[in-house]
Write an enzyme that holds these catalytic residues in place. Structure first.
Site, short mmCIF file in Angstrom:
data_model
loop_
_atom_site.label_atom_id
_atom_site.label_comp_id
_atom_site.label_asym_id
_atom_site.label_seq_id
_atom_site.Cartn_x
_atom_site.Cartn_y
_atom_site.Cartn_z
CB SER A 7 15.55 -41.40 12.20
OG SER A 7 16.61 -41.27 10.71
CG HIS A 32 12.09 -40.94 8.70
ND1 HIS A 32 11.28 -41.19 7.59
CD2 HIS A 32 13.46 -41.00 8.41
CE1 HIS A 32 12.02 -39.45 6.66
NE2 HIS A 32 12.85 -40.02 7.48
CG ASP A 34 16.52 -40.60 7.46
OD1 ASP A 34 16.20 -39.49 6.36
OD2 ASP A 34 17.07 -41.07 8.02
CG MET A 36 21.52 -39.40 2.86
SD MET A 36 22.01 -38.84 3.80
CE MET A 36 20.97 -38.18 5.51
CG HIS A 65 13.55 -39.04 3.45
ND1 HIS A 65 14.24 -38.05 4.26
CD2 HIS A 65 13.73 -38.03 2.81
CE1 HIS A 65 14.35 -36.85 4.79
NE2 HIS A 65 13.66 -37.12 2.75
CG MET A 67 16.93 -37.16 1.63
SD MET A 67 17.79 -37.04 3.00
CE MET A 67 17.37 -38.73 3.70
CG MET A 136 13.27 -31.66 4.68
SD MET A 136 13.64 -33.33 5.48
CE MET A 136 14.86 -33.36 6.26
N GLY A 141 20.46 -34.44 5.09
CA GLY A 141 22.34 -34.57 4.58
C GLY A 141 22.21 -35.14 6.09
CG PHE A 142 24.98 -34.21 7.98
CD1 PHE A 142 25.98 -35.36 7.76
CD2 PHE A 142 24.75 -33.33 6.74
CE1 PHE A 142 26.51 -35.16 6.96
CE2 PHE A 142 25.75 -33.48 5.76
CZ PHE A 142 26.67 -34.29 5.91
N GLY A 143 21.49 -36.06 10.81
CA GLY A 143 20.99 -36.16 11.96
C GLY A 143 21.92 -35.36 13.04
N GLY A 144 20.67 -34.95 13.94
CA GLY A 144 21.68 -34.34 15.12
C GLY A 144 21.01 -32.81 15.47
CG ASP A 174 13.09 -36.48 8.71
OD1 ASP A 174 13.80 -36.62 9.45
OD2 ASP A 174 13.15 -36.52 7.46
N GLY A 175 13.54 -33.61 10.69
CA GLY A 175 14.26 -32.80 11.70
C GLY A 175 14.33 -31.57 13.08
N GLY A 196 15.53 -38.88 15.08
CA GLY A 196 16.74 -40.05 14.99
C GLY A 196 17.81 -40.01 16.13
C1 DX5 Z 1 18.20 -36.08 7.82
C2 DX5 Z 1 17.33 -36.85 7.91
C3 DX5 Z 1 16.56 -37.60 9.43
C4 DX5 Z 1 17.57 -37.62 10.20
C5 DX5 Z 1 16.89 -36.54 11.63
O1 DX5 Z 1 18.41 -35.19 6.35
O2 DX5 Z 1 15.80 -36.61 6.83
O3 DX5 Z 1 15.14 -38.40 9.38
O4 DX5 Z 1 17.77 -38.39 10.86
O5 DX5 Z 1 17.91 -36.76 12.88
P1 DX5 Z 1 17.67 -36.18 13.68
O6 DX5 Z 1 15.65 -36.20 14.32
O7 DX5 Z 1 18.18 -36.32 14.54
O8 DX5 Z 1 17.18 -33.93 13.26
ZN ZN Z 2 14.52 -38.09 7.04
#
Ligand code: DX5
Ligand code: ZN
Length: 222
Positions: A7, A32, A34, A36, A65, A67, A136, A141-144, A174-175, A196
């Site tokens: 991602s 991937h 994302d 948003m 993806h 969102m 999910m 909304g966020f990575g990490g 994902d996530g 990601g």
């Molecule tokens: C979250 C995203 C994910 C995110 C995954 O809303 O849809 O794709 O980037 O990131 P990680 O792998 O860091 O959880």
């Molecule tokens: Zn995603």
């Protein structure tokens, strides 16, 4: 077939082409993306203009993806920009059947996405009309963020649901996937694995992708 889907949300946005090339060298199977909108999720990222530039940097499938609210308004723009796969949240698509049908008519694979709190029963009527389901394992909304462990059982139940209907639907997750949990995720039945921060947060996306791929394929070789 298990594929790693890095991602780009956690990549260096000033060097996206190089980051994607590194992930590709490491064995990524898809990229991937994302998307948003600051409405459906509390964050803003990228749209079709950036996707169009990314399309010129890689031949890997671009997995978009969405969102966003009102996804129907943007399907054509993403398809024209070079998306190969487009997924929409069942929670955001008012007329989901129409939406996934349109995605397929635009020549893309169609995916339905479920948030962690949305039960699998929400897929019951749409499953025959999609190419993949994205589960999910964090709130979007966020990575990490940390992996929500109950997603593992949800993957298994989805796998059973797909096979009991004799359907050819791929499971994407994902996530919060990392080196520690990726083998379990695959063992439970996930096939496309989004990562990601585990790919782009470590300084060497090529090595990170390769390591994740090795870990992911391990449960299949025993
Ligand atoms: C979250 C995203 C994910 C995110 C995954 O809303 O849809 O794709 O980037 O990131 P990680 O792998 O860091 O959880
Ligand atoms: Zn995603």
């Amino acid at each position: 077939m298990v594929e790693i889907a890095p991602s780009i949300l956690s990549a260096d946005f000033a060097r996206l082409g190089e980051e994607i090339a590194a992930a590709e060298r490491g064995g990524a199977g898809l990229i991937h993306v994302d998307v948003m909108d600051g409405h459906y999720v509390p964050n803003l990222t990228i749209g079709p203009v950036v996707l169009k530039s990314l399309r010129r940097t890689t031949t890997l499938p671009l997995d978009c993806h969405l969102m966003i609210t009102n996804p129907d308004d943007y399907l054509e723009a993403f398809a024209n920009a070079g998306a190969d796969m487009i997924s929409v949240h069942v929670e955001a698509a008012t007329h989901l059947h129409r939406t996934v049908t349109t995605i397929r008519q635009l020549g893309c694979k169609a995916g339905a996405v479920l948030n962690p709190a949305t039960p699998l029963v929400a897929l019951e009527e749409i499953l025959p009309f999609v190419d993949y389901v994205l589960l999910m394992s964090v709130n979007p909304g966020f990575g990490g963020q940390s992996f929500i462990e109950t997603a593992l059982d949800k993957v298994t139940r989805l796998r059973d649901m797909i096979s009991s209907h004799s359907l050819d639907v791929t499971i994407e997750i994902d996530g919060g996937v990392d080196l520690e949990n990726i083998a379990a995720v695959v063992r439970h039945g996930a096939q496309w694995i989004v990562a990601g921060s585990a790919v782009f947060g470590k300084g060497d996306p090529e090595a990170a992708t390769r390591a994740l791929r090795q870990q992911a394929l391990q449960p299949l070789s025993v």
